[in-house]
Write a protein that holds these residues in place. Structure first.
Motif, mmCIF file in Angstrom:
data_model
loop_
_atom_site.group_PDB
_atom_site.id
_atom_site.type_symbol
_atom_site.label_atom_id
_atom_site.label_comp_id
_atom_site.label_asym_id
_atom_site.label_seq_id
_atom_site.Cartn_x
_atom_site.Cartn_y
_atom_site.Cartn_z
ATOM 1 N N GLN A 10 -10.825 19.816 -23.191
ATOM 2 C CA GLN A 10 -11.018 19.915 -24.633
ATOM 3 C C GLN A 10 -11.372 21.309 -25.109
ATOM 4 O OE1 GLN A 10 -10.484 17.418 -26.896
ATOM 5 N NE2 GLN A 10 -9.574 16.475 -25.130
ATOM 6 N N CYS A 11 -12.015 22.114 -24.316
ATOM 7 C CA CYS A 11 -12.546 23.342 -24.896
ATOM 8 C C CYS A 11 -12.673 24.435 -23.845
ATOM 9 C CB CYS A 11 -13.913 23.089 -25.533
ATOM 10 S SG CYS A 11 -15.132 22.486 -24.376
ATOM 11 N N GLU A 53 -14.606 9.133 -28.343
ATOM 12 C CA GLU A 53 -14.385 10.557 -28.171
ATOM 13 C C GLU A 53 -13.830 11.152 -29.463
ATOM 14 O OE1 GLU A 53 -11.638 10.937 -24.981
ATOM 15 O OE2 GLU A 53 -13.007 10.126 -23.459
ATOM 16 N N THR A 57 -12.511 18.120 -28.904
ATOM 17 C CA THR A 57 -13.880 18.586 -28.685
ATOM 18 C C THR A 57 -14.415 17.915 -27.428
ATOM 19 O OG1 THR A 57 -15.152 16.818 -29.767
ATOM 20 C CG2 THR A 57 -14.141 18.457 -31.210
ATOM 21 N N ASP A 58 -15.622 18.269 -27.058
ATOM 22 C CA ASP A 58 -16.299 17.574 -25.975
ATOM 23 C C ASP A 58 -17.363 16.624 -26.521
ATOM 24 O OD1 ASP A 58 -18.074 19.429 -26.911
ATOM 25 O OD2 ASP A 58 -18.428 20.428 -24.993
ATOM 26 N N LEU A 59 -17.246 16.246 -27.784
ATOM 27 C CA LEU A 59 -18.231 15.401 -28.451
ATOM 28 C C LEU A 59 -17.878 13.924 -28.304
ATOM 29 C CD1 LEU A 59 -18.585 17.439 -31.760
ATOM 30 C CD2 LEU A 59 -20.182 17.426 -29.834
ATOM 31 N N ASP A 107 -23.345 18.703 -35.024
ATOM 32 C CA ASP A 107 -22.269 19.042 -34.095
ATOM 33 C C ASP A 107 -20.993 18.270 -34.467
ATOM 34 O OD1 ASP A 107 -24.241 20.136 -31.624
ATOM 35 O OD2 ASP A 107 -25.015 18.423 -32.755
ATOM 36 N N GLU A 108 -21.148 16.990 -34.761
ATOM 37 C CA GLU A 108 -20.010 16.147 -35.124
ATOM 38 C C GLU A 108 -19.494 16.482 -36.523
ATOM 39 O OE1 GLU A 108 -21.857 12.423 -32.529
ATOM 40 O OE2 GLU A 108 -22.036 12.466 -34.713
ATOM 41 N N THR A 111 -17.544 19.782 -36.927
ATOM 42 C CA THR A 111 -16.178 19.749 -36.399
ATOM 43 C C THR A 111 -15.209 19.374 -37.507
ATOM 44 O OG1 THR A 111 -16.907 19.176 -34.171
ATOM 45 C CG2 THR A 111 -14.642 18.614 -34.742
ATOM 46 N N ARG A 116 -13.106 22.792 -36.465
ATOM 47 C CA ARG A 116 -13.247 23.373 -35.144
ATOM 48 C C ARG A 116 -12.238 22.810 -34.150
ATOM 49 N NH1 ARG A 116 -19.855 23.587 -35.084
ATOM 50 N NH2 ARG A 116 -20.035 25.608 -36.150
ATOM 51 N N ASP A 117 -11.851 21.556 -34.344
ATOM 52 C CA ASP A 117 -10.853 20.973 -33.449
ATOM 53 C C ASP A 117 -9.503 21.664 -33.621
ATOM 54 O OD1 ASP A 117 -10.914 19.853 -36.060
ATOM 55 O OD2 ASP A 117 -9.730 18.148 -35.403
ATOM 56 N N ARG A 120 -9.580 25.141 -31.912
ATOM 57 C CA ARG A 120 -9.474 25.084 -30.460
ATOM 58 C C ARG A 120 -8.033 24.804 -30.022
ATOM 59 N NH1 ARG A 120 -14.966 22.007 -28.299
ATOM 60 N NH2 ARG A 120 -16.433 23.596 -29.019
#
Length: 366
Positions: A10-11, A53, A57-59, A107-108, A111, A116-117, A120
């Motif tokens: 993811q990142c 998921e 992202t890694d969230l 954080d969520e 995004t 942010r997604d 990336r």
């Protein structure tokens, strides 16, 4: 959801390693990941907790099943701290749904807010999936004119200060991103989940002295919010249902709404569909409120005063500068409504959520 192979890269460096060579077609990742047991249940008995998921992202965040059923909404007249609009009590039933164990974090939310997604994917040279394309098309809030954490904390802390429209738009984005239909809870769903089978003022009983174990109020929060999930959960596995940040619900706030429900039978899935921007309903109380304002039955109306310090003209449709105590969490109904039902019930952003000038600017389309 995105493919498991995509979720695994993811990142950062992992994404860079997946980037195609010059002239090669970009990587495509448009298949859903393998569903967890009970994630795509069709009956309440099949429902199980699952981890969602956020692609690109890694969230992740955890959803737990709320079985639905009957309960008494509101508070008895002799409940200590009882406020306006908590009665008359009525028997209601709610249909099964999943609820996030914790509030949506910065954080969520960022995004979604800051794309942010998308950033990336571009850095890695990865072609957007079908889920990404739908999510990318969702209108995002404008960037806040100031730091909306107000220096109280970011990573792992609950997102705050968003308007009801912003919270609903996040749910729409998340739904497109994951392939699951997420929305805000109704008041009835929220209270049923908060009570977790209890009939007392708090899900743990009537003694506010025990609140320190389960929630953040003005008596223990030191005038700031805290990272999500730091206190004990209720019987459903839900954290911060009492305090930390108050939470948006779908409903229009009406102190007389319960009186409109039948007294001689059970009201099924009651929901006061919004018709005006203010007031909308907030539940759960927050870090800067008295313990009695954190009770399961406590209700709060939104107000335009939550924009008092917003210097912009016109004021933002996305941010409540003065609502540093308000956030939200998401739910997912067992049975997804049709698109017509989503629109008719205002489960997704609608013109009623936006000021007239915002409609002229085309933020929401009928």
């Amino acid at each position: 959801m995105l493919a498991a192979s995509y979720a695994a890269s993811q990142c950062g460096v992992a994404l860079a390693q997946e980037a195609p060579a010059d002239g090669a077609p970009p990587v495509v990742a448009d298949a859903p990941k393998t569903a967890e047991p009970g994630e795509n249940a069709t009956t309440a008995e099949e429902m199980k907790p699952y981890t969602e998921e956020i692609g690109g992202t890694d969230l992740t965040f955890k959803m737990v099943p709320i079985p639905g059923g009957e309960f008494t909404i509101g508070s008895p007249e002799d409940e200590e701290g009882r406020g306006e609009g908590e009665g008359p009590q009525r028997r209601v039933s709610v249909s099964p749904f999943w609820m996030a164990t914790k509030e949506v974090t910065w954080d969520e939310y960022e995004t979604f807010l800051l794309k942010r997604d998308e950033q990336r994917r571009k850095l890695a040279g990865i072609k957007p999936s079908e889920y990404d394309l739908k999510a990318d098309a969702v209108t995002r809030p404008t960037k806040a004119y100031t730091d909306m954490t107000f220096d109280m904390g970011h990573d792992g802390f609950p997102a705050i200060c968003m308007t009801h429209l912003s919270a609903k738009m996040y749910c729409k984005w998340l739904s497109e991103k994951t392939g699951h239909f997420y929305r805000l809870p109704t008041e009835a769903e929220w209270e049923f989940a908060a009570r977790a089978g209890s009939q007392t003022a708090y899900h743990f009983g009537d003694d506010p002295e025990m609140l320190d174990e389960y929630g953040w109020s003005d008596e223990n929060a030191d005038w700031t919010y805290h990272p999500v999930g730091m206190k004990k959960p209720n019987a459903f596995g839900l954290y911060d249902m009492h305090g930390n940040v108050a939470e948006w619900c779908l409903d229009q706030y009406d102190p007389n709404f319960y009186a409109s429900l039948p007294a001689d039978k059970v009201a099924k899935d009651p929901y006061n569909i919004p018709k005006t921007i203010y007031p909308r309903t907030v539940r759960g109380g927050s870090w800067d409120q008295y313990p009695e304002e954190l009770r399961s039955a406590a209700r709060m109306p939104s107000t335009n005063d939550w924009k008092m310090q917003d210097p912009q003209i016109p004021q933002s449709i996305w941010w409540h500068t003065d609502a540093i105590f308000v956030g939200f969490r998401v739910v997912r109904p067992l049975h997804e409504p049709t698109e017509e039902e989503k629109l008719a019930q205002q489960l997704i952003p609608r013109p009623e959520d936006v000021p007239e000038w915002g409609l002229r600017e085309g933020f929401i389309h009928d």
